[in-house]
Design a protein around this motif. Sequence first.
Motif, PDB file in Angstrom:
ATOM      1  N   LEU A   6     -60.888 -72.453  27.467  1.00 36.68           N
ATOM      2  CA  LEU A   6     -61.046 -72.123  26.309  1.00 36.68           C
ATOM      3  C   LEU A   6     -59.960 -72.077  25.476  1.00 36.68           C
ATOM      4  CD1 LEU A   6     -64.165 -69.744  26.512  1.00 36.68           C
ATOM      5  CD2 LEU A   6     -64.326 -72.086  26.239  1.00 36.68           C
ATOM      6  N   ASP A   7     -59.845 -72.551  24.244  1.00 35.53           N
ATOM      7  CA  ASP A   7     -59.094 -72.547  23.423  1.00 35.53           C
ATOM      8  C   ASP A   7     -59.436 -72.090  21.977  1.00 35.53           C
ATOM      9  OD1 ASP A   7     -57.307 -73.575  21.149  1.00 35.53           O
ATOM     10  OD2 ASP A   7     -56.007 -74.120  22.488  1.00 35.53           O
ATOM     11  N   LEU A   8     -58.907 -70.965  21.535  1.00 36.91           N
ATOM     12  CA  LEU A   8     -59.835 -70.459  20.337  1.00 36.91           C
ATOM     13  C   LEU A   8     -59.574 -71.346  19.056  1.00 36.91           C
ATOM     14  CD1 LEU A   8     -61.077 -67.966  18.867  1.00 36.91           C
ATOM     15  CD2 LEU A   8     -58.872 -67.246  18.487  1.00 36.91           C
ATOM     16  N   CYS A   9     -58.588 -71.902  18.787  1.00 36.04           N
ATOM     17  CA  CYS A   9     -58.397 -72.868  17.734  1.00 36.04           C
ATOM     18  C   CYS A   9     -59.424 -73.989  18.060  1.00 36.04           C
ATOM     19  CB  CYS A   9     -56.897 -73.462  17.561  1.00 36.04           C
ATOM     20  SG  CYS A   9     -55.843 -72.253  17.138  1.00 36.04           S
ATOM     21  N   GLN A  10     -59.423 -74.247  19.205  1.00 39.56           N
ATOM     22  CA  GLN A  10     -60.412 -75.633  19.627  1.00 39.56           C
ATOM     23  C   GLN A  10     -61.965 -75.175  19.370  1.00 39.56           C
ATOM     24  OE1 GLN A  10     -59.558 -78.992  20.264  1.00 39.56           O
ATOM     25  NE2 GLN A  10     -61.671 -79.302  19.851  1.00 39.56           N
ATOM     26  N   VAL A  11     -62.217 -74.003  19.902  1.00 36.90           N
ATOM     27  CA  VAL A  11     -63.494 -73.661  19.654  1.00 36.90           C
ATOM     28  C   VAL A  11     -63.954 -73.508  18.266  1.00 36.90           C
ATOM     29  CG1 VAL A  11     -65.111 -71.594  20.083  1.00 36.90           C
ATOM     30  CG2 VAL A  11     -63.562 -72.262  21.889  1.00 36.90           C
ATOM     31  N   LYS A  12     -62.945 -73.119  17.515  1.00 39.56           N
ATOM     32  CA  LYS A  12     -63.310 -72.791  15.956  1.00 39.56           C
ATOM     33  C   LYS A  12     -63.652 -74.449  15.421  1.00 39.56           C
ATOM     34  CE  LYS A  12     -61.748 -69.772  13.327  1.00 39.56           C
ATOM     35  NZ  LYS A  12     -60.863 -68.996  12.397  1.00 39.56           N
ATOM     36  N   ASP A  13     -62.625 -75.375  15.879  1.00 42.43           N
ATOM     37  CA  ASP A  13     -62.623 -76.660  15.501  1.00 42.43           C
ATOM     38  C   ASP A  13     -64.251 -77.297  15.945  1.00 42.43           C
ATOM     39  OD1 ASP A  13     -60.350 -76.539  14.150  1.00 42.43           O
ATOM     40  OD2 ASP A  13     -59.334 -77.505  15.959  1.00 42.43           O
ATOM     41  N   ASN A  14     -64.527 -76.927  17.030  1.00 42.91           N
ATOM     42  CA  ASN A  14     -65.813 -77.378  17.244  1.00 42.91           C
ATOM     43  C   ASN A  14     -66.811 -76.804  16.696  1.00 42.91           C
ATOM     44  OD1 ASN A  14     -64.352 -78.869  19.247  1.00 42.91           O
ATOM     45  ND2 ASN A  14     -64.966 -77.546  21.097  1.00 42.91           N
ATOM     46  N   ILE A  15     -66.865 -75.496  16.295  1.00 43.15           N
ATOM     47  CA  ILE A  15     -67.987 -75.096  15.456  1.00 43.15           C
ATOM     48  C   ILE A  15     -68.025 -75.690  13.998  1.00 43.15           C
ATOM     49  CG2 ILE A  15     -68.586 -72.769  14.319  1.00 43.15           C
ATOM     50  CD1 ILE A  15     -67.724 -71.307  16.734  1.00 43.15           C
ATOM     51  N   ASN A  16     -66.647 -75.558  13.481  1.00 41.87           N
ATOM     52  CA  ASN A  16     -66.730 -76.318  12.206  1.00 41.87           C
ATOM     53  C   ASN A  16     -67.301 -77.735  11.938  1.00 41.87           C
ATOM     54  OD1 ASN A  16     -65.927 -73.770  11.054  1.00 41.87           O
ATOM     55  ND2 ASN A  16     -63.499 -74.466  11.576  1.00 41.87           N
ATOM     56  N   ASN A  17     -66.625 -78.462  13.204  1.00 40.31           N
ATOM     57  CA  ASN A  17     -67.207 -79.761  13.130  1.00 40.31           C
ATOM     58  C   ASN A  17     -68.863 -80.126  13.322  1.00 40.31           C
ATOM     59  OD1 ASN A  17     -64.691 -80.949  13.111  1.00 40.31           O
ATOM     60  ND2 ASN A  17     -64.253 -81.300  15.198  1.00 40.31           N
ATOM     61  N   LYS A  58     -73.877 -71.538  21.603  1.00 42.56           N
ATOM     62  CA  LYS A  58     -73.083 -71.346  22.914  1.00 42.56           C
ATOM     63  C   LYS A  58     -71.870 -71.489  22.150  1.00 42.56           C
ATOM     64  CE  LYS A  58     -71.668 -74.191  26.863  1.00 42.56           C
ATOM     65  NZ  LYS A  58     -70.187 -73.917  26.696  1.00 42.56           N
ATOM     66  N   LEU A  59     -71.428 -72.227  21.384  1.00 44.75           N
ATOM     67  CA  LEU A  59     -70.014 -72.270  20.721  1.00 44.75           C
ATOM     68  C   LEU A  59     -69.448 -70.868  20.062  1.00 44.75           C
ATOM     69  CD1 LEU A  59     -69.692 -75.912  19.037  1.00 44.75           C
ATOM     70  CD2 LEU A  59     -68.495 -74.939  21.010  1.00 44.75           C
ATOM     71  N   LEU A  60     -70.574 -70.251  19.361  1.00 43.68           N
ATOM     72  CA  LEU A  60     -70.502 -68.900  18.939  1.00 43.68           C
ATOM     73  C   LEU A  60     -70.121 -67.924  20.076  1.00 43.68           C
ATOM     74  CD1 LEU A  60     -73.062 -69.017  16.076  1.00 43.68           C
ATOM     75  CD2 LEU A  60     -70.446 -68.800  15.558  1.00 43.68           C
ATOM     76  N   ILE A  61     -70.765 -68.066  21.119  1.00 42.83           N
ATOM     77  CA  ILE A  61     -70.623 -66.988  22.204  1.00 42.83           C
ATOM     78  C   ILE A  61     -69.228 -67.335  22.739  1.00 42.83           C
ATOM     79  CG2 ILE A  61     -71.360 -66.337  24.613  1.00 42.83           C
ATOM     80  CD1 ILE A  61     -73.471 -65.499  22.207  1.00 42.83           C
ATOM     81  N   ASP A  62     -68.702 -68.614  22.863  1.00 41.06           N
ATOM     82  CA  ASP A  62     -67.537 -68.731  23.356  1.00 41.06           C
ATOM     83  C   ASP A  62     -66.442 -68.176  22.469  1.00 41.06           C
ATOM     84  OD1 ASP A  62     -68.415 -69.945  25.725  1.00 41.06           O
ATOM     85  OD2 ASP A  62     -68.115 -72.036  24.651  1.00 41.06           O
ATOM     86  N   TYR A  63     -66.803 -68.236  21.382  1.00 34.82           N
ATOM     87  CA  TYR A  63     -65.914 -67.783  20.191  1.00 34.82           C
ATOM     88  C   TYR A  63     -65.655 -66.302  20.187  1.00 34.82           C
ATOM     89  CZ  TYR A  63     -64.436 -66.557  15.218  1.00 34.82           C
ATOM     90  OH  TYR A  63     -63.784 -65.868  14.111  1.00 34.82           O
ATOM     91  N   TYR A  64     -66.822 -65.588  20.512  1.00 37.25           N
ATOM     92  CA  TYR A  64     -66.914 -64.044  20.586  1.00 37.25           C
ATOM     93  C   TYR A  64     -66.117 -63.785  21.798  1.00 37.25           C
ATOM     94  CZ  TYR A  64     -70.760 -64.468  17.386  1.00 37.25           C
ATOM     95  OH  TYR A  64     -71.598 -65.155  16.289  1.00 37.25           O
ATOM     96  N   ARG A  65     -66.383 -64.449  23.014  1.00 39.50           N
ATOM     97  CA  ARG A  65     -65.640 -64.114  24.056  1.00 39.50           C
ATOM     98  C   ARG A  65     -64.075 -64.100  24.188  1.00 39.50           C
ATOM     99  NH1 ARG A  65     -67.972 -68.442  27.914  1.00 39.50           N
ATOM    100  NH2 ARG A  65     -66.662 -67.772  29.288  1.00 39.50           N
ATOM    101  N   THR A  66     -63.657 -65.144  23.323  1.00 43.85           N
ATOM    102  CA  THR A  66     -62.234 -65.167  23.318  1.00 43.85           C
ATOM    103  C   THR A  66     -61.696 -64.552  22.066  1.00 43.85           C
ATOM    104  OG1 THR A  66     -62.601 -67.189  21.884  1.00 43.85           O
ATOM    105  CG2 THR A  66     -62.152 -67.617  24.220  1.00 43.85           C
ATOM    106  N   LEU A  67     -62.279 -64.246  21.044  1.00 44.89           N
ATOM    107  CA  LEU A  67     -61.927 -63.414  19.788  1.00 44.89           C
ATOM    108  C   LEU A  67     -61.674 -62.053  20.215  1.00 44.89           C
ATOM    109  CD1 LEU A  67     -61.118 -63.581  16.895  1.00 44.89           C
ATOM    110  CD2 LEU A  67     -63.714 -62.953  16.257  1.00 44.89           C
ATOM    111  N   TYR A  81     -69.834 -65.281  11.592  1.00 49.33           N
ATOM    112  CA  TYR A  81     -68.890 -66.356  11.836  1.00 49.33           C
ATOM    113  C   TYR A  81     -67.916 -66.126  10.565  1.00 49.33           C
ATOM    114  CZ  TYR A  81     -66.150 -70.765  12.714  1.00 49.33           C
ATOM    115  OH  TYR A  81     -65.131 -71.600  12.896  1.00 49.33           O
ATOM    116  N   ASP A  82     -66.956 -66.846  10.444  1.00 46.05           N
ATOM    117  CA  ASP A  82     -66.026 -66.617   9.178  1.00 46.05           C
ATOM    118  C   ASP A  82     -66.750 -67.350   7.843  1.00 46.05           C
ATOM    119  OD1 ASP A  82     -64.204 -65.753  11.213  1.00 46.05           O
ATOM    120  OD2 ASP A  82     -63.040 -67.800  11.194  1.00 46.05           O
ATOM    121  N   ILE A  83     -67.489 -68.250   7.966  1.00 43.09           N
ATOM    122  CA  ILE A  83     -68.281 -68.619   7.017  1.00 43.09           C
ATOM    123  C   ILE A  83     -69.866 -68.489   7.236  1.00 43.09           C
ATOM    124  CG2 ILE A  83     -66.324 -70.629   6.478  1.00 43.09           C
ATOM    125  CD1 ILE A  83     -67.957 -72.534   7.910  1.00 43.09           C
TER     126      ILE A  83
END
Length: 267
Positions: free
Chosen positions: A149-160, A225-234, A16-18
């Motif tokens: 899925l929304d990439l920005c939303q997925v990232k927000d969910n991960i960060n949250n 799960k969120l990270l997998i969604d992140y990869y799928r969209t990214l 992930y980014d961080i």
Amino acid sequence: MLGSFEEIDFVTGEIYDIPIYVFNKFELKQLSAARALFEDREFLDGKMYKTIIPEDRHKYVFDGSKPRYHFNLECERLAQDFFNFEIPEEIKERGISEINRFRIWFKENKDLLEKPDIFNMRIAAAFGLKNQIKHVNYDNSGSSEIENLDLCQVKDNINNLLGQIDSYYQTANARKKYVIAKYKKLTYLAYKSDPLLDNDTGYSDTAVKNFLKVYDKTFKVPLKKLLIDYYRTLYNKDLKFEGNLLDALGFLPCLTCYNNINNDKKL
């Protein structure tokens, strides 16, 4: 015969980014492998999302349009049957320009369909048709669901969720902090019948395992799960993921659903 996952030589990279510190080496290897596989377009051919490019077969009046998605499963349009009209062969034989002119005229005069005799007379006169237009009506084939899925939303969910993990640790008492620090990467032990080795937490093995199961299901499983969604969209580079997945895939929102949502917001 395929070897075990442990035998696959995946280089563990950034997941992930961080930095994320709750996963053990095996979990990091799994997530790194998932990221690498989604990045490998040839390996995952057919697994990635494909942008829908409408195919105009020049068969129907209403053809070649993008499919629509619905916000509400109770939307009245979701259950509507397929309603269309065939383009006459005599129009097709005249070429694409005549097909386009026929479609434009049809759509501009579709209100006359309520008066079939008048409509048939006028379209026959406009295009010199010898035969009546064939009406097509198919039963609705049903609906399918896909997570929008929304990439920005997925990232927000991960960060949250990462924020919740940190907050949970910071607000825990000293003993729970020690359990988290010691076992957060070893939550798989909670699902084994073996006794915990070196359990110096002051809690029984059963108590620690129950705690780890809750920690795993509350934080680690959703995060994976969120990270997998992140990869799928990214890594679907053919799509622009600034917005929702279905929009990027070429779907259009149902106007009825969209208008209902806007009306609800005004209330």
